[in-house]
Structures are given as C-alpha cells and as structure tokens.
Design an enzyme around this catalytic site. Sequence first.
Site, PDB file in Angstrom:
ATOM      1  N   ASP A   1      28.878  -2.818   1.387  1.00 44.72           N
ATOM      2  CA  ASP A   1      28.876  -3.647   0.003  1.00 44.72           C
ATOM      3  C   ASP A   1      29.601  -4.931   0.335  1.00 44.72           C
ATOM      4  OD1 ASP A   1      28.035  -1.356  -1.230  1.00 44.72           O
ATOM      5  OD2 ASP A   1      30.265  -0.830  -1.644  1.00 44.72           O
TER       6      ASP A   1
ATOM      7  N   GLU B   1      22.192  -2.149  -9.405  1.00 49.67           N
ATOM      8  CA  GLU B   1      23.478  -2.012  -9.361  1.00 49.67           C
ATOM      9  C   GLU B   1      23.956  -3.505  -8.656  1.00 49.67           C
ATOM     10  OE1 GLU B   1      24.650   1.477  -7.452  1.00 49.67           O
ATOM     11  OE2 GLU B   1      23.952   0.753  -5.509  1.00 49.67           O
TER      12      GLU B   1
END
Length: 548
Positions: free
Chosen positions: A15, A187
């Site tokens: 991420d 997301e």
Amino acid sequence: MTTINNPIIPGMAPDPSILRVGEDYYIATSTFHWQPAIQIFHSKDLANWQLTTYALKDEELNLQGTNTPAGIWAPHLSYDPQTKKYWIAYCHIQNMAGREFNAESYAICADSIMGPWSKPLYLTSIGFDPSLFHENGKHYIAVLEWETREGYQAPGHIVIAEVNLATGEVGEWHRITTGFTTRGCVEAPQIYKHSDYYYLMLASGGTGYAHGVEMGRAKNIFGPYEPNPSHEPILTASPHHLFSLGDPDAGHFEMYNPHSPIQKAGHGSLVKTPTGEWYIAHLMSRPLAGTKLNPLGRETGLQKMHWTKDGWLEMADGSNLAKQAVAVDSASSKQDLHAFDIDDHFTNGHYDQRFMTPYHKQGASWVKVVDGNLQISGRNSFFSQVSPSIMGTRATSMDYQLQTKLEFHPTHYSETAGLGLYYDSNNWFYVRLCLSDDEQELVLRILQAKLGERIDYIFDEVPVPNHVAEIRINYRQGKVTVEYRFTDGVWQPLGKEFDLAYLSDEGVNGEPGEIGGFTGLFNFIGAVDAFEHRSHGDFAYYSVKNNF
C-alpha cells in the site's frame, strides 16, 4: 537514465503512498499487526530506499489481540504547502469477523517527516483506506464506505467530504463511484489535481491476482467523474478483462499471469519528479517458482507514467502491464539491493530500527542492549497475540541466510530462546535452545506452528555445551535447512530439509479462494518463558545476508 528492477522496496512494504517534497522522496507503507507502525522510507533518486522512521510510535498504539491481517492499513502521506505540514491519514482495522471490517480512520501531522507526529485525530469509522487532499486552505478526505447491506454493491462506494483538520469534523459525504471498471472491489481512493481536472485514483480487483489501478476525472472534486476511456485498469499485472462486480475481495487465482515476473500490481500512488517526469509507486508480489504462494507478501514497485494529449494518465509504453524493469531519469547511482541486508552487533547500546514486534510494543521491560548483547526476556508463547517476545525483520529475498549467536540459561522446560521465521501467531518456525524433556541438559530443538498446529521435532535435538550456540537458517525458494555450531566448531546440520512455503500470504489460515493473509514473512530472534517471566536470551549478533 538508469534502469532499475522491481521491487524497489522488497519484503512487506504494501500500500505504498509516495510523496516528494523538494529533492526528497518518501514512501509510507502498511504495517498491520506489527509495531512500531507505519514504515516511512526515504530516497533521493527513486532507485534506492532506506527505512528512516515510523510514524506511530509504541505509546500511541495498542494492537494486542489483533487478528491477521488487521491492524494498521494503507497510510496516505501528503504535504500541505500552505502550512508546510506533513500529514498521514490511516485506518486502524479492529475487526474483520463477519466481513464487518470495523475500522477507525485517523490523521496525524508533523513539521518534519521525522516527527514528532501529533496525537491521532479521529476522523470517521465509515470504512477504510482514507486519504487527504489539500487545496487552497481546504482539506478533503476520500475513503471507502464499507457496505454491509445484503444485495448492495460490495465492497461499497468511494466517498469524499470536506474535513476540518483542526477539529476532525467531517462535512457532508458525497458518494462518488463504485468503480470505473468491471473489476470491482474498489478501495484506496486518492485525489490528484492535474491541469483543469481532479483525478480520482482507485485500487481495484481485490488485493490478489486481479489487482489493479484505475482512474476517473471530474471538473468538480465531488464529481461527476468520468472513467478512463479504456474502461480497464491503467496498471495491473493481469491485463485480461475481468468482470467481478460484487466480489468483495477474492484471491482471483485465475488471473495469475504466467508471463509476468511480478504479480498483484495495484494500489498505486502518483508522484512528479522535479524534471516533470511521472511515476506510480504500487504494491506487487513475487510468487515462489512454480507456485502461487507469495512469502514476501506485497512489496513496493515503481512504474513510469505519462499524460496523453487527451489528459489521461497511462504507462510510459502505452500499455497497462506492470514491468519488472523501469527507467528512472533521476537515479544517481545503481540500485543497491544489499542495502536490505542486516548485520547488527548491537553496538553503542542500540539495535537496528528495522526490528519490529507483532501485536505489542518494544520496551526495556523485555528487550534491551546489555553489555553488547541484545537481551530478550521470555514471555508468552509464539501462539500468543498479546505479548510474544519477538524481534523480527522483514524477509526481503527468496534466497538468504539468517544467523545469530546466543547464550541461554533456562531453569524450566517452558523457557526457550532462539532464531526463526514468522508469519503470524498460527504460523512460524523456531530453532530454539531449551531444556531437554527430563530437564537435565540444554538442547537445541525445532518447534513449528503450521495453521495453528504445534509440531515439536523431539528426535532431532542435540545437546548444547556451555549454554552457547550459533544457529543458521538457510532459506531458498520456500525450502529451509538449519545448521548449528558450538565454540568455533564446524557447522552441523539439524534435522531434515523443511518445506516452509506455507509461510506466505496464500499458505496461512484463510477461506478457500481467499488470500489467508497479506502481511509477509519475517525473520526473528526471540524468547519464551511460560514459567515466571524471568529468563532471557543474550544474542551477540543478528545477521541476514540476501542472495540476488
């Protein structure tokens, strides 16, 4: 121009949120159930990265009892040029049972990337993966609104609201989109401004083999957003069309690309160099040869991008397939992969800041440097999600050698100290000094946890003279051999070759078709004391040598 190879940050570095301020680049990554939390890496040239600090120090966080892979997810790093403050938005996933995904989103700020960071400012519990966008004194938060209603588009809407970063007060939420492609599972929303448009970048397809980056744009920050004209991800490792709307986050093993050396490319973050070049930092994985198992978890990769004449972002070669090799104009030196080696002899009273601990904080009550040794006091067993005495570092290669020397004086059979490999509380491999079962001598023996099952290799133990031993673990493509020696002796094998490929994102406890975890393999030294918490192991050094 220099050609570098992905990953730029090997091992658990998922991420990635990339930021440039002046001549300095920074990347913040998730840390899940490990502390200290939120790794921040620094680079001057995009090619060579070094862990420089953590944003969440131990006193600000309690992860005890956290299930894999909950904890601290998807930090977003930003810089407000008006106030000259660095900001990190992040979420703390507290529960994933029943797919409720209870999350609390926070923001912290600092005048320097090195901190000190402010106390966490609570923002919302609407979902996860928050990001901040700063424009002309205003601030906006984008996040996934997690959907729990039956029959509705999962995992939910991407929502945006104005936020007051002095008080944490969030304004009216605007539901923007459930995705710009048919991959679904959107997301990690991030907002960028380029020319006259706001661009909304999303992760999609789930964090498995269908992962990708998609994008839409609008004249107004609250939309409406038009999708990229291709209606496909602008970056992925598996560019074939996929329709998976409503699938909340499957592993999508059918999307494995046998022709790509990297997999799962997605969850991107955009940066512009001082010379006007554009790059995306993104997560990626590398499976063991011949398998779909990824022991190193999700790593950080980099791709060169450019803007088309129509104002859309695409990869520099015009495709959407993530590459292992990438040209970096700003690279001032060759990529030094051995910078991720570790050789720590605990000099000057300190240990390497790359050491992390699962579920709880490090502290002098159980780990400290004493007379040039790292002294680790035993507590819970390694099945514990409360207080295991583990000092771990991210595995960063598929081929490496892990080594330590320790002295240990147990008085009870439940006291141990040693070296090992660790994924989570249900899955680990531990070469430890302990008392023999009759408590008459010190022995070296292997203990293993596999999907929660305890396996003790009682027939492979060897006596340890003088309470001192050196231990070496050789890891190669998921296979492990163990060696030991005493007092400058010859290295000797212990036990057989062990297949530890299950210590991977897909090999640990998970539902069929799902990824069991997404954190990655760690190496560690540690100790256990289920007697009276008084024993300790004294470690003379800790070494990890990677082979590339």
